[in-house]
Structure formats: C-alpha cells, structure tokens
Design a protein around this motif. Structure first.
Motif, mmCIF file in Angstrom:
data_model
loop_
_atom_site.group_PDB
_atom_site.id
_atom_site.type_symbol
_atom_site.label_atom_id
_atom_site.label_comp_id
_atom_site.label_asym_id
_atom_site.label_seq_id
_atom_site.Cartn_x
_atom_site.Cartn_y
_atom_site.Cartn_z
ATOM 1 N N VAL A 57 0.835 -1.206 0.000
ATOM 2 C CA VAL A 57 0.000 0.000 0.000
ATOM 3 C C VAL A 57 0.863 1.247 0.000
ATOM 4 C CG1 VAL A 57 -1.701 1.319 1.312
ATOM 5 C CG2 VAL A 57 -1.931 -1.156 1.123
ATOM 6 N N PHE A 58 1.853 1.261 0.891
ATOM 7 C CA PHE A 58 2.654 2.471 1.023
ATOM 8 C C PHE A 58 3.535 2.692 -0.197
ATOM 9 C CE2 PHE A 58 6.038 5.131 2.904
ATOM 10 C CZ PHE A 58 5.233 6.128 3.414
ATOM 11 N N SER A 59 4.011 1.603 -0.821
ATOM 12 C CA SER A 59 4.797 1.746 -2.045
ATOM 13 C C SER A 59 3.957 2.358 -3.157
ATOM 14 C CB SER A 59 5.328 0.378 -2.492
ATOM 15 O OG SER A 59 6.237 -0.140 -1.557
ATOM 16 N N SER A 110 8.262 5.251 -3.523
ATOM 17 C CA SER A 110 9.648 5.330 -3.086
ATOM 18 C C SER A 110 10.010 4.099 -2.275
ATOM 19 C CB SER A 110 9.881 6.594 -2.237
ATOM 20 O OG SER A 110 11.143 6.561 -1.615
ATOM 21 N N SER A 111 10.993 3.360 -2.735
ATOM 22 C CA SER A 111 11.441 2.185 -2.002
ATOM 23 C C SER A 111 12.163 2.574 -0.723
ATOM 24 C CB SER A 111 12.379 1.348 -2.881
ATOM 25 O OG SER A 111 11.670 0.794 -3.967
ATOM 26 N N VAL A 112 12.981 3.619 -0.805
ATOM 27 C CA VAL A 112 13.742 4.040 0.371
ATOM 28 C C VAL A 112 12.807 4.556 1.468
ATOM 29 C CG1 VAL A 112 15.465 5.672 1.226
ATOM 30 C CG2 VAL A 112 15.817 4.532 -0.965
ATOM 31 N N ALA A 113 11.813 5.378 1.081
ATOM 32 C CA ALA A 113 10.863 5.896 2.071
ATOM 33 C C ALA A 113 10.096 4.757 2.739
ATOM 34 C CB ALA A 113 9.887 6.868 1.405
ATOM 35 N N THR A 114 9.722 3.753 1.945
ATOM 36 C CA THR A 114 9.006 2.602 2.497
ATOM 37 C C THR A 114 9.886 1.843 3.476
ATOM 38 O OG1 THR A 114 7.746 2.405 0.435
ATOM 39 C CG2 THR A 114 7.724 0.521 1.910
ATOM 40 N N ALA A 115 11.145 1.614 3.109
ATOM 41 C CA ALA A 115 12.055 0.873 3.980
ATOM 42 C C ALA A 115 12.318 1.628 5.281
ATOM 43 C CB ALA A 115 13.369 0.601 3.247
ATOM 44 N N ASN A 151 18.517 0.137 0.205
ATOM 45 C CA ASN A 151 17.649 -0.342 1.277
ATOM 46 C C ASN A 151 18.441 -1.013 2.394
ATOM 47 O OD1 ASN A 151 15.578 0.585 -0.310
ATOM 48 N ND2 ASN A 151 14.350 -1.269 -0.164
ATOM 49 N N LEU A 152 19.517 -1.680 2.040
ATOM 50 C CA LEU A 152 20.371 -2.283 3.063
ATOM 51 C C LEU A 152 20.986 -1.209 3.942
ATOM 52 C CD1 LEU A 152 22.265 -4.948 0.875
ATOM 53 C CD2 LEU A 152 20.137 -5.234 2.155
ATOM 54 N N MET A 153 21.462 -0.134 3.315
ATOM 55 C CA MET A 153 22.066 0.967 4.068
ATOM 56 C C MET A 153 21.040 1.642 4.963
ATOM 57 S SD MET A 153 25.240 0.966 3.158
ATOM 58 C CE MET A 153 26.364 0.552 1.813
ATOM 59 N N VAL A 154 19.820 1.815 4.425
ATOM 60 C CA VAL A 154 18.764 2.479 5.179
ATOM 61 C C VAL A 154 18.424 1.692 6.443
ATOM 62 C CG1 VAL A 154 16.275 2.941 5.141
ATOM 63 C CG2 VAL A 154 17.729 3.757 3.292
ATOM 64 N N ILE A 155 18.260 0.380 6.309
ATOM 65 C CA ILE A 155 17.890 -0.450 7.463
ATOM 66 C C ILE A 155 19.033 -0.514 8.460
ATOM 67 C CG2 ILE A 155 17.321 -2.820 8.156
ATOM 68 C CD1 ILE A 155 15.702 -3.002 5.558
ATOM 69 N N LYS A 156 20.265 -0.594 7.978
ATOM 70 C CA LYS A 156 21.415 -0.574 8.886
ATOM 71 C C LYS A 156 21.431 0.717 9.693
ATOM 72 C CE LYS A 156 26.463 -0.727 9.029
ATOM 73 N NZ LYS A 156 26.524 0.406 9.974
ATOM 74 N N LEU A 208 9.365 -2.852 -3.462
ATOM 75 C CA LEU A 208 8.154 -2.810 -4.281
ATOM 76 C C LEU A 208 7.816 -1.393 -4.727
ATOM 77 C CD1 LEU A 208 6.001 -5.308 -2.176
ATOM 78 C CD2 LEU A 208 7.064 -5.757 -4.382
ATOM 79 N N GLY A 209 8.397 -0.400 -4.051
ATOM 80 C CA GLY A 209 8.071 0.989 -4.359
ATOM 81 C C GLY A 209 8.382 1.420 -5.772
ATOM 82 N N ILE A 210 9.391 0.812 -6.405
ATOM 83 C CA ILE A 210 9.730 1.250 -7.765
ATOM 84 C C ILE A 210 9.025 0.425 -8.827
ATOM 85 C CG2 ILE A 210 11.968 2.159 -7.054
ATOM 86 C CD1 ILE A 210 13.263 -0.289 -8.326
ATOM 87 N N LEU A 211 8.233 -0.571 -8.418
ATOM 88 C CA LEU A 211 7.497 -1.380 -9.390
ATOM 89 C C LEU A 211 6.001 -1.097 -9.356
ATOM 90 C CD1 LEU A 211 7.511 -3.643 -11.508
ATOM 91 C CD2 LEU A 211 7.269 -5.291 -9.637
ATOM 92 N N ILE A 212 5.424 -1.000 -8.158
ATOM 93 C CA ILE A 212 3.988 -0.786 -8.045
ATOM 94 C C ILE A 212 3.643 0.636 -8.483
ATOM 95 C CG2 ILE A 212 2.057 -0.668 -6.421
ATOM 96 C CD1 ILE A 212 3.407 -2.814 -4.786
#
Length: 429
Positions: free
Chosen positions: A104-106, A111-116, A381-386, A147-151
């Motif tokens: 939903v949020f994607s 934005s994938s980064v914003a979602t992550a 996304n890996l950097m964001v979660i770290k 999913l943000g860059i596909l949906i």
C-alpha cells in the motif's frame, strides 16, 4: 574511440563519488570534445531542453508531492496497526502485515527508500517480538521496500517510459501482474521459512475486522483506496499519468487536512520543498543522461551493438539472459536511475531487432533494479535499514539474500511467461 572514452571516464568519476548527473555531463562533454572539438559543446543546451521538454515528466513532481504530503501524516502507522490487528492471529501474520503495508505504502509513495525507512520503525520490532530472527526481519523489510519502484505510480517506470517512448499508462498496468507475483513469492517464502507466533492458530472474524479498523476506518480506507483509484482511472482511460499525479496531490491534501487534523500549512511547505528536491535530482540525472545518449548516438555505438549481436547470433532469450546478468552486476555499484538512463539508449535498437517488446523489457529492467536495492555493496535499502536499526551490515545482507533469489526466480518466470506482464495492456489495446 568516443564511446570508450565516455564510459571509462564515467565509471572513474562514479567510483570517485562524483554525483551521477555531474559524472554523466563531464564524461559526455569530454567525449564530445574528443569527437567534434570544442564546437561540439555549442548544442548542449538544445540537447538537454529537447529531452526535458516532455509533458509526461509533469507526473514526477506530482507523485513525489503526493507521497510527501502523506508522509507528513500518521497514514502508514494507521494502516500498519489496522492490518496487524487483523492478521496478527494468522500464521506469519506479522510478516504478511509487513508485505501488505509495504504494498500500500509503495503504491502511495512510489519510493522504495521511504518505504524501507518507515517500515524499519514500525515492522521490525513487531516481527522480532513475534519470534522472527533479526536477520529475517531485516530481510523482509528490505525486500518489501523494493516494491516501491514497481507498483504504480512509479517514477522509475515514468522515466523509462519517456526514454524508451513507451506508454506510461501501459507500463503502470503491465507492472500489476509482476508486482502480484513478487508479493506472492515473498509471502509464500515468509510462511514456509518462519515458525508461527503463539497467536497464529486462532481464528478471527468480523469482530476482529471491526476492531482492526476501529475509529481509523475512514483514514485507513482513504489511504489504501488512493492508489486503487489512480490505477482504476488510468486503466479506464479517465485521465493520463500526469493528470493522475495532479489528482493524487488533491486527494492526498484532502486526506491530510480532513482525516488528519494535525496536518498544518508548514507541513505542506515542507512536503513541497522535499518533493522539489527529489524532482530536481531526477531531472538533473535525466539532463546528464540526455547528453550521454547524444554522445552514444554520435559515436555510432548502437550500430556497433547491433552488428555484434548479429555476429553472435544470439536469440532473444539468450540476449535477455546476458543483459539481465549485466544489469545485476551494474546494480551492485550504480544507482537504479543511472542504470536506466545509461543503458536504455544502448539496448533499444537491439530489442527492436530481436523483436523484444519494450514494455516487457521495462518491467524486467525495473525488477532488476529492485534487486540492486538489496544487493551489496551499494544496496540503498540495506544501508537504510542498517542506519535505522543499528544492525550489523552482514546481518542485513544475509537476511535479504533469499529475497534476491526470489526476484531472480520472478525474472525467469516473466521471461518464460511474458503474458503475466503484457496481458492487461494488450487487453486495453
């Protein structure tokens, strides 16, 4: 000679950490001088203007503003809490909640980064509480964020559509089937790989549904219904992607001001500023890519590639396999928009020669870019979660690895069954 110079210089600048649009412009300008002399720089402004003078690009700042407006509210928290209450009693319910809310949020943010970032604060603690290992929680959030860059509405699809001269509405519709495929693969793996929580085997019914949405019912329904309305309008031909962006902004403003009383004029200003920064960054990269594309054509690189593919006698599927592997390697080091803008002008003539549908390739490309978001060493996304969790980078990478493999499986499935992506656009004509 020209194409070797521009590509070598471009890679060198990117390795030195130079911003993408600056690297594209400087390397292209150096190649222009090498090919045509200083007179080659006289038409730079015309080249950039010709690329940016496209009405479809209006959709980019519109969708970016829509996302930023909703980010200033508690929209995601409301949706997450409601879905979690509903699915918390189902096996892997917390994981399903993460995937569902990311979907939903994607769709709302694109934005994938914003979602992550947002899911790192809401989903990971809940998943660990319900028995997930830290690695599993990090991996699912990282993968769901891609999913943000596909949906749809997706800025990545808009950029590709303009560069490749493909219907953006068609790309949005074509992305639905592959997006559902990825969601199904993620959910299936999550259910098989993780043990249920203590509550998982209990049944739930209408009462749980009422408690799930509770007083936030209209907020949840309005936020979840926004992407549905946009996609339905595009599918029905009611509005164009650019018009859909403007309508999305108006609806987001309505949701933020009427459903969330805490939304203020200062929040609107901050959202507009942030969306302008995002759009400016995208347009700067597109401008650099326009000059790069001009150099590539001037150096007759497409003709060289056509000749090379013809001599190799590659089939369409063989070429796609090699290209997907090449894009995956690039994605480990370069940002997704750069890959799209640099490679698309090169491969389009070959796609046409081999009879590969440009819309189909666009979906395969974006899924490959999704993999780059969770592939080391540069996966955003890996950097964001770290950064959001303080986790060890190795734990985040190992948690995301199964989902990289699932995305590869989805590419194979889509390559063998292109109708998954093309059926709906063909149905629309």
């Amino acid at each position: 000679m020209g194409e070797l110079l521009v590509i070598t210089f471009l890679l060198l600048l990117l390795c030195l950490g130079v911003p993408v649009f600056v690297a594209l412009c400087l390397s292209s300008m150096a190649a222009l001088v090498a090919i045509e002399g200083w007179v080659g720089l006289e038409h730079l402004a015309d080249i950039i203007f010709a690329r940016l003078d496209t009405y479809a690009f209006v959709a980019i700042p519109m969708f970016a503003l829509m996302a930023q407006i909703l980010l200033k509210t508690n929209a995601l928290a409301d949706v997450y809490n409601s879905v979690n209450r509903l699915l918390g009693r189902v096996r892997s319910g917390v994981g399903f909640t993460t995937i569902g809310v990311a979907t939903v949020f994607s769709a709302v943010s694109g934005s994938s980064v914003a979602t992550a970032v947002t899911l790192s604060d809401t989903s990971i603690p809940q998943m660990i509480k319900h028995g997930y290992s830290k690695r599993s929680a990090y991996g699912l959030v990282a993968a769901s964020g891609t999913l943000g860059i596909l949906i749809p509405p997706s800025i990545a699809l808009i950029v590709y559509g303009v560069i490749a001269d493909v219907s953006i509405s068609g790309l949005f519709i074509a992305a639905l089937g592959p997006a559902l495929l990825l969601i199904a693969l993620f959910a299936s793996y999550d259910r098989l790989a993780h043990r249920p929580s203590e509550q998982c085997d209990q049944e739930y019914g209408r009462k749980d549904l009422n408690q799930a949405v509770g007083s936030n019912k209209w907020r949840v329904l309005s936020v979840a219904g926004l992407p549905v309305l946009i996609i339905a309008g595009l599918y029905g031909g009611v509005f164009t992607p650019s018009e859909a962006g403007a309508i999305g902004v108006l609806l987001a403003l309505g949701i933020a001001t009427l459903a969330y009383k805490s939304f203020r004029l200062s929040d609107c200003h901050a959202a507009a500023k942030r969306s302008a920064e995002t759009s400016g960054m995208v347009f700067a990269v597109i401008a650099g890519a326009a000059v790069f594309g001009h150099v590539i054509v001037l150096a007759e690189t497409p003709q060289f590639m056509l000749q090379w593919v013809a001599e190799m006698e590659l089939s369409a599927l063989g070429f796609l396999c090699g290209l997907m592997f090449f894009l995956f390697i690039l994605g480990m080091f370069l940002e997704g928009a750069s890959i799209t803008l640099v490679t698309t002008p090169l491969v389009l003539p070959v796609l046409d020669m081999l009879g590969i549908d440009r819309m189909w390739y666009g979906i395969l490309l974006v899924i490959n870019l999704e993999m780059s978001l969770i592939s080391p060493p540069v996966g955003l996304n890996l950097m964001v979660i770290k950064g959001a969790t303080g986790a060890e980078f190795s734990d985040v990478v190992l948690g995301a690895l199964p989902y990289v493999l699932l995305m590869m499986v989805s590419l194979v499935i889509l390559a063998l069954f292109p109708g998954i992506a093309l059926f709906l656009p063909q149905l629309m004509g």
